[in-house]
Design an enzyme around this catalytic site. Structure first.
Site, mmCIF file in Angstrom:
data_model
loop_
_atom_site.group_PDB
_atom_site.id
_atom_site.type_symbol
_atom_site.label_atom_id
_atom_site.label_comp_id
_atom_site.label_asym_id
_atom_site.label_seq_id
_atom_site.Cartn_x
_atom_site.Cartn_y
_atom_site.Cartn_z
ATOM 1 C CG ASP A 195 -8.117 11.190 -2.670
ATOM 2 O OD1 ASP A 195 -7.159 11.803 -2.155
ATOM 3 O OD2 ASP A 195 -7.999 10.068 -3.194
ATOM 4 C CG HIS A 217 -5.167 7.949 -2.496
ATOM 5 N ND1 HIS A 217 -6.536 8.082 -2.613
ATOM 6 C CD2 HIS A 217 -4.931 6.643 -2.205
ATOM 7 C CE1 HIS A 217 -7.110 6.904 -2.414
ATOM 8 N NE2 HIS A 217 -6.154 6.015 -2.168
ATOM 9 C CB SER A 270 -4.611 2.988 -2.973
ATOM 10 O OG SER A 270 -5.032 3.480 -1.704
ATOM 11 C CG ASN A 302 -8.599 0.539 1.761
ATOM 12 O OD1 ASN A 302 -8.939 1.702 1.574
ATOM 13 N ND2 ASN A 302 -7.709 -0.081 1.008
ATOM 14 N N GLY A 308 -7.684 -0.337 -2.833
ATOM 15 C CA GLY A 308 -8.898 -0.855 -2.227
ATOM 16 C C GLY A 308 -8.695 -2.092 -1.372
#
Length: 225
Positions: A201, A204, A53, A118, A90
């Site tokens: 979040d 990001h 991402s 991740n 992801g």
């Protein structure tokens, strides 16, 4: 008199023929010289940004992700390179190992690997992540042995524990060193942990944060072009 005229016409025809042959030779020489001095068209080379991402530009428009920002820098310099954004939100190193074959159907001249974040957030053992990263690099090297390689390093948040964070951090340098890859030690340098540069979040980057990522990558990439 007739004999003289025939002789004169013969000489004139011979002279004209000689001039014609000379002109043809000069034209041929000129065309050959032009072919030798005219440079062949430059092929546009592909830079494949393969990541998650962070590369995809999660929460932003594609034009705001760092690969697109790097394309702007390339275009401003008139360089024959095309930045291909192959980021997938992801994505893990295991997922990347399965996905890379499809992307290698297109020519790759520079390969930029951005995977592992991740894995870290999921607590996957660093040794497994390292093996997956190496498998991806091996596939690229096998298909395009002349391709230049770059590794974008990553770190995990402190809450993952010091021991895990230390083991995780070194895998990127180890794989990069083993494969003679240009290394960006930490892609999120100058962005991680800074609230104003990250989306809600806290993970990001915002559009402003992506600009910093682009600069972090560009500092190493520009020497490869």
């Amino acid at each position: 008199m007739l004999h003289k005229n025939v002789f004169f016409l013969g000489m004139l025809l011979l002279a004209l023929t000689g001039c014609s042959q000379k002109n043809e030779e000069q034209a041929t020489q000129k065309n050959t010289a032009m072919k030798e001095t005219t440079p062949a068209p430059t092929r546009t080379k592909n830079i494949l940004f393969f990541g998650n991402s962070l590369t995809a530009g999660y929460g932003l428009s594609p034009a705001e992700a760092f690969p697109a920002l790097i394309q702007q820098k390339i275009d401003s310099l008139g360089l024959p390179y095309k930045a291909i954004n192959a980021g997938l939100s992801g994505e893990t190193t295991a997922g990347g190992k399965s996905r890379i074959d499809w992307l290698l159907r297109q020519q790759v001249d520079i390969f930029v690997l951005e995977l592992g974040a991740n894995d870290g957030l999921r607590g996957i053992h660093p040794e497994e992540s390292s093996k997956n990263l190496q498998a991806i690099v091996d596939k690229v090297k096998t298909k395009y042995p002349e391709a230049k390689l770059m590794m974008l390093g990553m770190e995990v948040p402190p809450n993952m524990g010091d021991a895990y964070a230390s083991q995780f951090r070194v895998i990127f340098r180890e794989v990069a060193t083993k494969n003679n890859m240009t290394l960006v030690p930490f892609l999120l340098e100058g962005v991680a942990g800074i609230r104003s540069l990250n989306q809600g979040d806290g993970i990001h980057p915002t559009a402003a944060g992506q600009k910093i990522l682009a600069e972090n990558v560009w500092q190493e990439l520009k020497g490869m072009l």
